[in-house]
Design an enzyme around this catalytic site. Structure first.
Site: not given
Length: 585
Positions: A150, A215, A437, A482, A486
């Site tokens: 990424r 990822k 997020c 969640c 992030c």
């Protein structure tokens, strides 16, 4: 062994996504045909492949009634993520994103916790135009998402010295070496020409045709400045200063990652562990070797267990180090000790070291928008158009305006003041360190709100902090909708992780340097009870802390179970803390 890519999973055990990648002809799939279709959304195989191109297909849950009125099951739209190494954005690239947000997006831009830009609300039919404009500004969305390397993060502070110049050189080398080689991206989005004629060979020398199992995230921290939360990455590289002030090498950390699945104890957040120290000219080979080991041995049968952290947990760090050593032509050095001061946010005015200045501008939760009273998007556009500065995105979702002359400083201040943009000194320390997020309405994983509720909650926490005599205490609060992590909630003084609509697991005890995970304190706490839950803890911290104690340090030293026994009120907690703690790992 798999007969397609050489990994260690038998063909029959491969996950659905692995099969999609294998059949994709190096990320092409049916994307071109589906772009030409009048259907408003992509099929599942194309949706998976689009991630490699920097695109997520999403549903706007707020518009379900509107969709039904139009005879649609859902209102689908796309999120486009630009890959921006080190967060460095030219004035032309910034203005291109600003135009795309108006023409094809929802009128906002979002700075992510990985120094990317995200554009939300782009419709399927506008994707090609939006991506072409990004590329015309010399940036790309390739690798913004997907099972590849990424966006590579790096400290964005534009300080001018030889050490940072050397780090920037090796950042560029890593980007060049770790970017996917497929011609599919240019073929689909830019020129429409086949990158490879039928029958000609095309291959991915690093990734293979199935790419990575999951990822892969890399960040470069500079010795003494961990503003990128380097321990949260699959591969963390700590740039070391030599006795002459230049770059002497990198210490590599491996196996970090904050995603987990609630009520699945075999998934967990982890901080990266020290692996080795290498010379600057060895860092590319080391990074490729780490990726190759994950490529060849990572779990391709169960995506929930496919990140590098699980491979290291299953096989052990010594095994992993041996695997890496066998792939490089030099001896791995012992990892250097790594310690950090509190994470720096780089806000406010600072000298760059070249006779110019930079200004770190606070962007609440990374959302660059015009809202009543604060026209941040208009302000930044005017600054970029009039002054032509370079911009840099931070891992705290803020924006740095770089290369300002002393003569231009007053003009920049005047523009920001005219649009109601707060100066860093005006932002409460708790709000400066807060992150959320996007969550609902667009993220498909979100089970609770985050970005839309944190501003109100943070202001309540600010008042609470002030009321117990902690007005100057920089307490970090990070919220996600969640457990996927992030906004890096598991590294904050306080982590708030959505469990269901309106309820959050509360984690306490992260350290200011980002090296220690926090722990579950209370499970499924209603949003409007979070301040009541924190009040006795903050009051005790104000009276019991040692001089150097951050809130997370105090919680960790006191012990989460002991704090729960002293302060947790059963009527504030809905659920079994012991069960939730086991699920949190």
């Amino acid at each position: 062994m798999c007969g397609t890519c050489g990994c260690n999973e038998p063909d029959q055990d491969l996950s659905k996504v692995e099969r999609i990648k294998a059949d994709s002809r190096l990320l092409r799939g049916d994307i071109v045909d589906e772009l030409a279709s009048a259907e408003p959304l992509f099929t599942e195989p194309s949706t998976q492949l689009l991630k490699f191109h920097g695109i997520y297909q999403q549903e706007d849950r707020d518009r379900r009634k509107e969709a039904r009125r139009l005879g649609l099951a859902k209102h689908h739209q796309m999120m486009v993520r630009t890959r921006i190494p080190g967060g460095v954005v030219s004035p032309d690239a910034y203005l291109a994103h600003d135009r795309i947000a108006s023409r094809w997006g929802n009128g906002t831009m979002r700075v992510t916790t990985r120094q990317d830009f995200q554009l939300h609300g782009v419709l399927k039919g506008d994707l090609r135009d939006a991506i072409r404009e990004i590329n015309q500004a010399l940036l790309t969305t390739l690798g913004g998402c997907g099972d590849v390397e990424r966006n590579i993060m790096c400290c964005p502070a534009p300080l001018v010295d030889g050490f940072r110049a050397e780090v920037a050189h090796w950042l560029a080398a890593l980007v060049a070496e770790l970017t996917p080689s497929t011609g599919a991206y240019h073929e689909i989005w830019l020129d429409g020409e086949r990158a490879v004629e039928p029958g000609d060979a095309e291959h991915e020398p690093l990734y293979g045709e199935r790419y990575l199992p999951r990822k892969f995230k890399t960040a470069i921290a500079l010795q003494g400045d961990n503003c990128v939360d380097v321990h949260a990455n699959d591969l963390g590289l700590v740039a070391l200063r030599g006795d002459d002030g230049g770059l002497s090498g990198f210490t590599a950390l491996v196996g970090g990652g904050l995603g987990r699945t609630r009520n699945k104890p075999d998934t967990f957040a982890a901080v990266a562990q020290p692996l080795a120290t290498v010379r600057p000219d060895q860092v590319v080979a080391l990074s490729r070797a780490v990726i190759e080991v994950q490529r060849d041995h990572g779990n391709r049968a169960e995506r929930r267990h496919a990140r590098l952290k699980y491979l290291i947990a299953d096989r052990g760090l010594p095994w992993f180090a041996d695997q890496v050593q066998g792939r490089v032509g030099f001896a791995l050095g012992e990892p250097a000790p790594v310690t950090w001061p509190r994470v720096e946010d780089h806000l406010g005015w600072h000298e760059q070291g070249d006779g110019k200045l930079y200004l770190g501008v606070f962007v609440e939760n990374g959302r660059i928008a015009d809202v009543p009273g604060v026209h941040l998007r208009s302000a930044l556009r005017e600054v970029v158009e009039s002054v032509r500065p370079q911009l840099r995105l931070t891992a705290q979702q803020n924006v740095i305006i770089a290369g300002i002359t002393y003569q231009q400083r007053a003009a920049v201040d005047d523009i920001l003041d005219a649009h109601g943009v707060e100066r860093a000194t005006m932002v409460h320390p708790v709000r400066r360190l807060s992150m959320a997020c996007p969550a609902i309405p667009t993220c498909g994983l979100a089970v609770a709100e985050s970005e839309r509720v944190l501003p109100s909650l943070i202001r309540d926490i600010e008042s609470l902090v002030d009321s117990v005599g902690l007005a100057d205490s920089p307490i970090s609060v990070r919220m996600t909708g969640c457990p996927n992590g992030c906004a890096r909630p598991y590294l904050g003084d306080v982590g708030l992780v959505g469990t269901t609509l309106g309820k959050y697991d509360v984690f306490l005890g992260g350290d200011p340097g980002g090296t220690r995970l926090n722990q579950l304190y209370a499970s499924a706490v209603p949003l409007d009870s979070i301040c009541a839950l924190l009040r006795p803890l903050l009051h005790a911290y104000a009276t019991e802390r040692r001089d150097a104690d951050a809130f997370g340090d105090w919680c960790h030293r006191a012990g989460i179970e002991a704090l729960r026994g002293r302060f947790a009120e059963p009527d504030l907690v809905d659920g079994d803390v012991a069960v939730a703690a086991a699920a949190a790992g």
